[in-house]
Scaffold this motif. Structure first.
Motif, short mmCIF file in Angstrom:
data_model
loop_
_atom_site.label_atom_id
_atom_site.label_comp_id
_atom_site.label_asym_id
_atom_site.label_seq_id
_atom_site.Cartn_x
_atom_site.Cartn_y
_atom_site.Cartn_z
N LEU A 245 0.83 -1.21 0.00
CA LEU A 245 0.00 0.00 0.00
C LEU A 245 0.86 1.26 0.00
O LEU A 245 0.58 2.21 -0.72
CB LEU A 245 -0.93 -0.03 1.22
CG LEU A 245 -2.22 0.79 1.10
CD1 LEU A 245 -3.08 0.27 -0.04
CD2 LEU A 245 -2.99 0.74 2.40
N ILE B 269 2.47 1.66 -3.42
CA ILE B 269 1.54 2.17 -4.45
C ILE B 269 1.25 3.66 -4.24
O ILE B 269 1.12 4.43 -5.19
CB ILE B 269 0.24 1.31 -4.50
CG1 ILE B 269 -0.35 1.37 -5.92
CG2 ILE B 269 -0.79 1.77 -3.49
CD1 ILE B 269 -1.38 0.31 -6.16
N ARG B 270 1.19 4.04 -2.97
CA ARG B 270 0.99 5.47 -2.67
C ARG B 270 2.18 6.27 -3.19
O ARG B 270 1.99 7.30 -3.84
CB ARG B 270 0.81 5.67 -1.17
CG ARG B 270 0.66 7.16 -0.79
CD ARG B 270 0.67 7.36 0.71
NE ARG B 270 -0.47 6.76 1.36
CZ ARG B 270 -0.41 6.08 2.51
NH1 ARG B 270 0.74 5.85 3.12
NH2 ARG B 270 -1.50 5.59 3.06
N GLU C 83 2.17 6.53 -6.94
CA GLU C 83 1.19 7.50 -7.44
C GLU C 83 1.63 8.92 -7.17
O GLU C 83 1.52 9.79 -8.04
CB GLU C 83 -0.18 7.23 -6.84
CG GLU C 83 -1.25 8.01 -7.60
CD GLU C 83 -2.65 7.54 -7.24
OE1 GLU C 83 -3.00 6.40 -7.61
OE2 GLU C 83 -3.37 8.30 -6.60
N HIS D 166 1.71 0.50 -12.99
CA HIS D 166 0.79 1.53 -12.52
C HIS D 166 0.45 2.52 -13.64
O HIS D 166 -0.72 2.84 -13.88
CB HIS D 166 1.41 2.28 -11.33
CG HIS D 166 0.45 3.19 -10.64
ND1 HIS D 166 -0.24 2.83 -9.50
CD2 HIS D 166 0.03 4.46 -10.94
CE1 HIS D 166 -1.02 3.81 -9.14
NE2 HIS D 166 -0.88 4.82 -10.00
N ILE E 8 -1.82 0.82 -16.13
CA ILE E 8 -3.21 0.59 -15.73
C ILE E 8 -3.99 1.89 -15.64
O ILE E 8 -5.17 1.93 -16.03
CB ILE E 8 -3.29 -0.22 -14.41
CG1 ILE E 8 -4.72 -0.84 -14.27
CG2 ILE E 8 -3.02 0.64 -13.19
CD1 ILE E 8 -4.67 -2.31 -14.14
N LEU F 235 -7.14 2.66 -17.79
CA LEU F 235 -8.40 3.07 -17.17
C LEU F 235 -8.95 4.32 -17.86
O LEU F 235 -10.15 4.40 -18.15
CB LEU F 235 -8.18 3.38 -15.68
CG LEU F 235 -8.66 2.31 -14.70
CD1 LEU F 235 -8.24 2.69 -13.28
CD2 LEU F 235 -10.16 2.11 -14.78
N ASN G 74 -6.55 5.58 0.88
CA ASN G 74 -6.15 4.20 1.20
C ASN G 74 -7.09 3.19 0.55
O ASN G 74 -6.66 2.18 0.00
CB ASN G 74 -6.14 4.01 2.72
CG ASN G 74 -4.91 4.67 3.35
OD1 ASN G 74 -3.90 4.88 2.65
ND2 ASN G 74 -5.00 5.01 4.62
N LYS H 211 -8.84 3.70 -2.10
CA LYS H 211 -8.59 3.75 -3.55
C LYS H 211 -7.37 2.89 -3.91
O LYS H 211 -7.41 2.13 -4.88
CB LYS H 211 -8.36 5.19 -3.98
CG LYS H 211 -8.17 5.35 -5.47
CD LYS H 211 -7.60 6.70 -5.82
CE LYS H 211 -6.10 6.73 -5.58
NZ LYS H 211 -5.49 8.03 -5.89
N TYR H 212 -6.28 2.98 -3.08
CA TYR H 212 -5.09 2.21 -3.38
C TYR H 212 -5.38 0.72 -3.31
O TYR H 212 -4.92 -0.05 -4.15
CB TYR H 212 -3.95 2.59 -2.41
CG TYR H 212 -3.44 4.00 -2.63
CD1 TYR H 212 -3.26 4.47 -3.95
CD2 TYR H 212 -3.10 4.83 -1.57
CE1 TYR H 212 -2.80 5.76 -4.14
CE2 TYR H 212 -2.64 6.10 -1.77
CZ TYR H 212 -2.49 6.57 -3.08
OH TYR H 212 -2.04 7.83 -3.30
N LYS H 213 -6.18 0.35 -2.33
CA LYS H 213 -6.54 -1.07 -2.21
C LYS H 213 -7.28 -1.53 -3.48
O LYS H 213 -7.02 -2.60 -4.03
CB LYS H 213 -7.43 -1.31 -0.98
CG LYS H 213 -6.67 -1.38 0.34
CD LYS H 213 -7.64 -1.63 1.48
CE LYS H 213 -6.96 -1.27 2.83
NZ LYS H 213 -7.97 -0.97 3.86
N LEU I 204 -7.18 -0.17 -6.41
CA LEU I 204 -6.31 -0.18 -7.57
C LEU I 204 -5.44 -1.44 -7.58
O LEU I 204 -5.22 -2.03 -8.65
CB LEU I 204 -5.42 1.07 -7.55
CG LEU I 204 -4.60 1.30 -8.82
CD1 LEU I 204 -5.53 1.51 -10.02
CD2 LEU I 204 -3.67 2.48 -8.66
N MET I 205 -5.00 -1.84 -6.39
CA MET I 205 -4.19 -3.05 -6.31
C MET I 205 -4.97 -4.26 -6.79
O MET I 205 -4.45 -5.11 -7.51
CB MET I 205 -3.69 -3.26 -4.87
CG MET I 205 -2.43 -2.45 -4.56
SD MET I 205 -2.10 -2.41 -2.80
CE MET I 205 -1.62 -4.10 -2.51
#
Lengths: 360, 189
Positions: free
Chosen positions: A4, A7-8, A11, A43, A46, A50, B170, B172-174, B176-177
């Motif tokens: 998590l 990914i944050r 982004e 990322h 995707i 999207l 958070n 949203k990240y979930k 997206l994953m």
């Protein structure tokens, strides 16, 4: 929670939310760790995916909306003109064919008509009436009447047409051709001595081309006629002669009967081999004895020496058809020329052969 | 000259299409659909076939227009018609109903290189469609709102009742994953 955070960070890095130090650290991490690098690419991919997915959905929705607003009935009609086109093509073809047929019909009919007309013209061109055109100047009837009133004798005007006629009774009946007197305003007959008398047409027959004139002038004095009319058929080869006015003086012509039928097989006439010229129309055709066997009417223009004469039998028929009260005179049955020489015959005959002058 | 003017007009329309101008889209659609409809109907297709075909061609055009290297060198009408013809040909060949190919469709198709690209894009779209379809709520809407409708996280947090934007992020990240997992299961980069 590691994923998590990663990914944050990805982004934030991609959207440019990181400050300089963070960015530098993250880039370092990417370089050192291929897994992180791959994650960044994934990322990116995707989110791009999207976005395009969303755009496409939106586009599809808009298009469905546009499509719904289309007038499908009209488009369908416009898109399927195939059967209609076939029909219209056939119809157009039919119109063309009809037009062509009409043109063909008109052309062939007019061709036939022209050919027939040409044939007819050819036929009539071969035959010529032998009346004489005396003067091309047309005089009015008034002028003529004045003339008559003033002089009471021969009009100075020689007349429009001329032919020949001969006496058939002793009281002033004269035979000539119908075509000589056709359409006449007034008729004069003139003998060899130059004496002219007014005459009227009392009976006409177009089919045999004969006309009977009556001398109406009171000064006319009758004489006994020296010849008779022979109603029997003249035979082929029989010698005949004629007296006529192809010019102002009486002219003698001699020949023979060459056939029993006339122009185009006309059984009412003879074919005669005799010199015939305009002005001879209505001249008597006489056999060796001096009897009338026919009346000269015309000649064939396409060949020389072919003339035609109406048979005397036609004259007989005509006289029988004529109302009796009109014919007052005596019909001569006695021939007084039989044993004379030709010169003597002519001398006696010429007094009874007249020039016919016609004014119209 | 007239020809060039027409191309100029078509270029402008295309530019409008890239900028998501509804009027340009509508103009292109209304002007070009009838020709395609006629073609499909003539080859024993239905009106729905024509609609699908034309819209697919429009999508190809749209996506092509998004990429900067695309340059229109023929008339829009010609371009769209050629693509539709190509798509229709493919459909006839691959379809269960093997029709004899109409002669005019057997010509070499000019839009061939465009099609390979499109096939790849189309595949990704289908996978994305499937993946998004199998995402539950609120994930699907959050992703759509953020990545497609470009809403801010604060708006999204408010819309979905999150106490703050961070919580929403958070979530949203979930989401997206999960989407990544679903998508890259089927699609390899």
């Amino acid at each position: 929670m590691n994923d998590l955070n990663l990914i944050r960070d990805i982004e934030r890095y991609l959207e440019g939310d990181m400050n300089m130090q963070e960015k530098a650290a993250f880039e370092k991490l990417c370089e050192s760790d291929p897994v992180v690098n791959e994650q960044v690419k994934a990322h990116q991919h995707i989110t791009a995916q999207l976005e395009s997915y969303g755009r496409r959905l939106a586009l599809q929705e808009k298009m469905d909306h546009i499509h719904a607003s289309l007038d499908m009935d009209m488009l369908r009609d416009a898109a399927t003109p195939a059967p209609a086109r076939v029909i219209s093509f056939r119809r157009r073809l039919l119109t063309n064919v009809a037009a062509a047929a009409c043109i063909a019909l008109v052309t062939s009919l007019s061709t036939i008509a022209l050919i027939q007309k040409a044939n007819r013209q050819k036929t009539t061109a071969q035959y010529e009436d032998v009346r004489r055109v005396l003067n091309n100047i047309q005089r009015s009837q008034n002028a003529l009447i004045n003339d008559i009133n003033n002089k009471k004798r021969v009009p100075a005007n020689p007349g429009t047409y001329g032919g020949t006629g001969f006496a058939i009774t002793d009281n002033g009946y004269v035979v000539t051709n119908y075509h000589v007197v056709a359409g006449a305003d007034s008729i004069y007959i003139q003998n060899t001595k130059g004496e002219a008398y007014k005459a009227t047409s009392v009976f006409e027959d177009i089919s045999s081309d004969l006309a009977i004139l009556k001398i109406t002038d009171s000064t006319f004095r009758s004489q006994p006629i020296p010849y008779s009319v022979k109603f029997q058929k003249a035979l082929r080869g029989e010698k005949v002669f004629t007296l006529g006015y192809p010019r102002d003086e009486i002219v003698y012509g001699e020949g023979y009967i060459s056939a029993q039928t006339g122009f185009n097989g006309d059984s009412a006439a003879y074919q005669v081999s005799i010199p015939v010229n305009p002005g001879n129309s209505g001249a008597p055709l006489m056999d060796a004895k001096g009897d009338v066997v026919g009346i000269v009417t015309g000649k064939q223009t396409t060949a020389d020496g072919i003339a035609f004469a109406v048979k005397s039998a036609q004259l007989k028929r005509l006289l029988e058809e004529m109302p009796k009260e009109k014919m007052g005179g005596k019909w001569n049955h006695k021939n007084r020329l039989e044993n004379l020489t030709r010169v003597e015959q002519i001398k006696k005959l010429e007094d009874f052969v007249y020039m016919v002058k016609v004014y119209n | 000259m007239k020809h060039n003017l027409n191309i100029e007009r078509d270029r402008e329309l295309l530019l409008g299409l890239t900028r998501n101008d509804d009027k340009a889209l509508s103009t292109i659609y209304v002007e070009n659909f009838p020709a395609v409809l006629r073609m499909v109907l003539q080859h024993k297709g239905s009106e729905d076939d024509a609609k699908d075909l034309f819209q697919e061609a429009m999508i190809i055009l749209y996506e092509k227009a998004q990429t900067s290297e695309f340059d229109l060198y023929s008339k829009l009408k010609t371009y769209l018609y050629a693509i539709c013809r190509h798509l229709w040909l493919k459909k006839l060949q691959s379809g269960s109903w093997q029709l004899s190919l109409p002669e005019e469709l057997e010509e070499v198709l000019p839009a061939d290189n465009h099609m390979e690209d499109h096939d790849k894009k189309d595949e990704q779209f289908r996978i994305m469609e499937q993946s998004m379809g199998s995402m539950g709520e609120p994930c699907k809407t959050i992703l759509e709102d953020y990545y497609i409708r470009k809403l801010s996280m604060a708006d999204i947090a408010e819309k979905f009742g999150y106490t703050n934007a961070e919580n929403a992020k958070n979530q949203k990240y979930k989401c997206l994953m999960r989407l990544k997992k679903l998508f890259f299961d089927k699609y390899k980069l």
